[in-house]
Enzyme design. Structure first.
Site, short mmCIF file in Angstrom:
data_model
loop_
_atom_site.label_atom_id
_atom_site.label_comp_id
_atom_site.label_asym_id
_atom_site.label_seq_id
_atom_site.Cartn_x
_atom_site.Cartn_y
_atom_site.Cartn_z
N ASN A 41 -6.44 -0.85 1.67
CA ASN A 41 -5.77 -0.57 2.93
C ASN A 41 -6.56 0.53 3.64
O ASN A 41 -6.74 1.61 3.09
CB ASN A 41 -4.34 -0.12 2.58
CG ASN A 41 -3.49 0.29 3.76
OD1 ASN A 41 -3.55 1.42 4.22
ND2 ASN A 41 -2.66 -0.61 4.24
N GLY A 56 1.62 10.86 4.99
CA GLY A 56 0.48 11.12 5.88
C GLY A 56 -0.86 10.78 5.29
O GLY A 56 -1.84 11.48 5.51
N CYS A 85 0.60 3.22 10.74
CA CYS A 85 1.19 4.34 10.00
C CYS A 85 1.85 5.31 10.97
O CYS A 85 1.19 5.88 11.84
CB CYS A 85 0.13 5.08 9.19
SG CYS A 85 0.86 6.43 8.25
N SER A 101 0.82 -1.21 0.00
CA SER A 101 0.00 0.00 0.00
C SER A 101 0.86 1.26 0.00
O SER A 101 1.86 1.36 0.70
CB SER A 101 -0.89 -0.01 1.24
OG SER A 101 -1.66 1.16 1.28
N ASN A 134 5.22 -2.48 8.54
CA ASN A 134 5.08 -1.12 8.04
C ASN A 134 6.44 -0.44 8.26
O ASN A 134 7.40 -1.07 8.68
CB ASN A 134 3.94 -0.41 8.78
CG ASN A 134 3.33 0.70 7.92
OD1 ASN A 134 4.06 1.44 7.25
ND2 ASN A 134 2.03 0.82 7.94
N LYS A 140 -3.56 2.13 -2.28
CA LYS A 140 -3.26 3.29 -1.44
C LYS A 140 -4.11 3.35 -0.18
O LYS A 140 -5.30 3.04 -0.23
CB LYS A 140 -3.66 4.47 -2.32
CG LYS A 140 -2.93 5.72 -2.23
CD LYS A 140 -3.45 6.55 -3.42
CE LYS A 140 -3.17 8.01 -3.30
NZ LYS A 140 -1.87 8.42 -2.88
N GLY A 141 -3.52 3.79 0.90
CA GLY A 141 -4.26 3.94 2.15
C GLY A 141 -5.49 4.81 1.96
O GLY A 141 -5.39 5.92 1.42
N GLY A 162 12.51 0.43 2.54
CA GLY A 162 13.61 0.09 1.64
C GLY A 162 14.58 -0.90 2.25
O GLY A 162 14.36 -1.40 3.37
C1 LIG Z 1 5.54 6.66 0.07
C2 LIG Z 1 4.99 5.55 0.93
C3 LIG Z 1 3.63 5.54 1.23
C4 LIG Z 1 3.09 4.52 2.03
N1 LIG Z 1 1.76 4.52 2.31
C5 LIG Z 1 1.22 3.50 3.05
C6 LIG Z 1 -0.18 3.44 3.30
O1 LIG Z 1 -0.96 4.28 2.84
N2 LIG Z 1 -0.65 2.41 4.08
C7 LIG Z 1 0.20 1.46 4.59
O2 LIG Z 1 -0.27 0.53 5.27
N3 LIG Z 1 1.52 1.46 4.33
C8 LIG Z 1 2.04 2.47 3.58
N4 LIG Z 1 3.40 2.47 3.31
C9 LIG Z 1 4.25 1.39 3.85
C10 LIG Z 1 4.49 0.30 2.81
O3 LIG Z 1 3.28 -0.30 2.40
C11 LIG Z 1 5.46 -0.78 3.35
O4 LIG Z 1 4.89 -1.40 4.49
C12 LIG Z 1 6.82 -0.20 3.74
O5 LIG Z 1 7.22 0.77 2.81
C13 LIG Z 1 7.90 -1.27 3.86
O6 LIG Z 1 8.10 -1.94 2.65
P1 LIG Z 1 9.27 -1.55 1.58
O7 LIG Z 1 10.53 -1.44 2.35
O8 LIG Z 1 9.26 -2.63 0.57
O9 LIG Z 1 8.86 -0.22 0.99
C14 LIG Z 1 3.95 3.49 2.52
C15 LIG Z 1 5.32 3.50 2.19
C16 LIG Z 1 5.85 4.51 1.40
C17 LIG Z 1 7.32 4.47 1.07
#
Ligand SMILES: Cc1cc2nc3c(=O)[nH]c(=O)nc-3n(C[C@H](O)[C@H](O)[C@H](O)COP(=O)(O)O)c2cc1C
Length: 303
Positions: free
Chosen positions: A99, A72, A130, A21, A192, A45-46, A217
């Protein structure tokens, strides 16, 4: 042919590669790069009840091996989602999961009730983790009581599959996984983002308007793998691993540690085809090693 499918209860996924998400929009942003329907699923997207502007800029900062974000939960709210987005994404031939986010338990409940009525959405991912919103968000995911309460309240009104997304910003994530499982979660996804902070030395100011933000990341991958391993040993429901997955080997680490599926997040910003590429890689690995079903390698390191 290697069997790649997994399931959450009676909900079947054709393969274990989902998108995380907030990093894959509503899927359609990626239509030019891939056939989104080839994925096991997408987590959009959330979404919140009301539209949200998100936080002030700057809300993204690069750090070694990761991104700090404080977006946010910017989104146009559930009405917009239902009218403008839902008709478009319900044509995908894969599981489209929403989400959901809120400041109060009632927000989560109202959203879950609305989404329960959307025939083509087979599951929600309950985001109680979050770190970038003032109210709600991580507050639910870092208090055991609140995590229980919000899960129970949503479970009462939501009849399809309920995935609860856990926060890594706790001392003992296993307690949280067990608590939400007990309250009726069908699956847990983790992790998360990790709470982080960075300072812009030239401006002598915090890099983000919110000062702290969520780190994602490759930097968070070892933490995520550790947490997935701990949780997968403790719960009976399927675990979905997330955190720093860039390529096939990263995805395999999570599966071998006990995840039944994975989500690709930040990697999609670097290479929009990352998810599809690592799906192909997983299949190749299994074939080369003589496995006929992906389930044979889930939690393999404990065998
Ligand atoms: C720009 C951005 C926006 C995100 N928005 C959400 C969100 O809306 N809801 C959510 O549960 N996680 C959100 N996340 C978290 C990601 O879904 C994920 O759990 C987190 O980035 C770790 O995974 P990764 O290292 O592969 O990015 C967001 C992450 C990023 C980088």
């Amino acid at each position: 042919m290697v069997k790649l499918g997994f399931s959450i209860g009676d909900l079947q996924f054709k393969n274990p590669v989902l998108t995380a998400s907030g990093t894959f929009g509503y899927g359609s942003e990626f239509d030019d790069f891939m056939d989104v329907s080839l994925l096991g699923g997408i987590i959009v997207k959330g979404t919140t009840l009301e539209p949200r502007e998100g936080n002030l800029y700057p809300r993204m900062a690069e750090t070694p091996s990761g991104i700090l974000n404080a977006v946010g939960l910017q989104n146009k709210g559930i009405d917009y989602f239902e009218k403008q987005i839902y008709p478009r994404i319900s044509t995908y031939n894969t599981n489209v999961i929403v989400n959901i986010n809120g400041s109060y338990i009632d927000d989560y409940v109202a959203l879950a009730e609305r989404i329960n009525r959307l025939e083509k959405i087979p599951a929600i991912e309950l985001n109680i983790s979050c770190p970038n919103v003032k109210m709600g968000g991580m507050a639910f995911g870092t208090s055991l009581n609140s995590a229980r309460e919000v899960t129970r309240a949503v479970r009462n009104v939501y009849s399809k599959k309920l995935i609860v997304k856990l926060s890594p910003n706790v001392t003992n994530i296993v307690e949280f996984a067990l608590a939400v499982e007990e309250e009726g979660a069908d699956s847990v996804s983790l992790i998360n983002t990790l709470l982080g902070m960075s300072v812009d030395v030239r401006n002598m100011k915090p890099a983000l308007s919110t000062i702290t933000g969520g780190l994602s990341g490759p930097a968070i991958k070892p933490v995520a793998v550790r947490m997935v391993w701990q949780v997968a040993k403790a719960v009976r429901i399927p675990v979905i691993g997330i955190g720093g997955i860039l390529n096939t080997d990263d995805a395999l680490e999570f599966l071998l540690a006990g995840a039944s599926a994975i989500q690709v997040g930040t990697a999609s910003f670097i290479d929009p085809q990352a998810s599809i590429k690592l799906l192909e890689g997983i299949e190749k690995f299994l074939t080369a090693r003589g496995f006929s079903d992906i389930k044979e390698i889930v939690g393999y390191i404990n065998k």
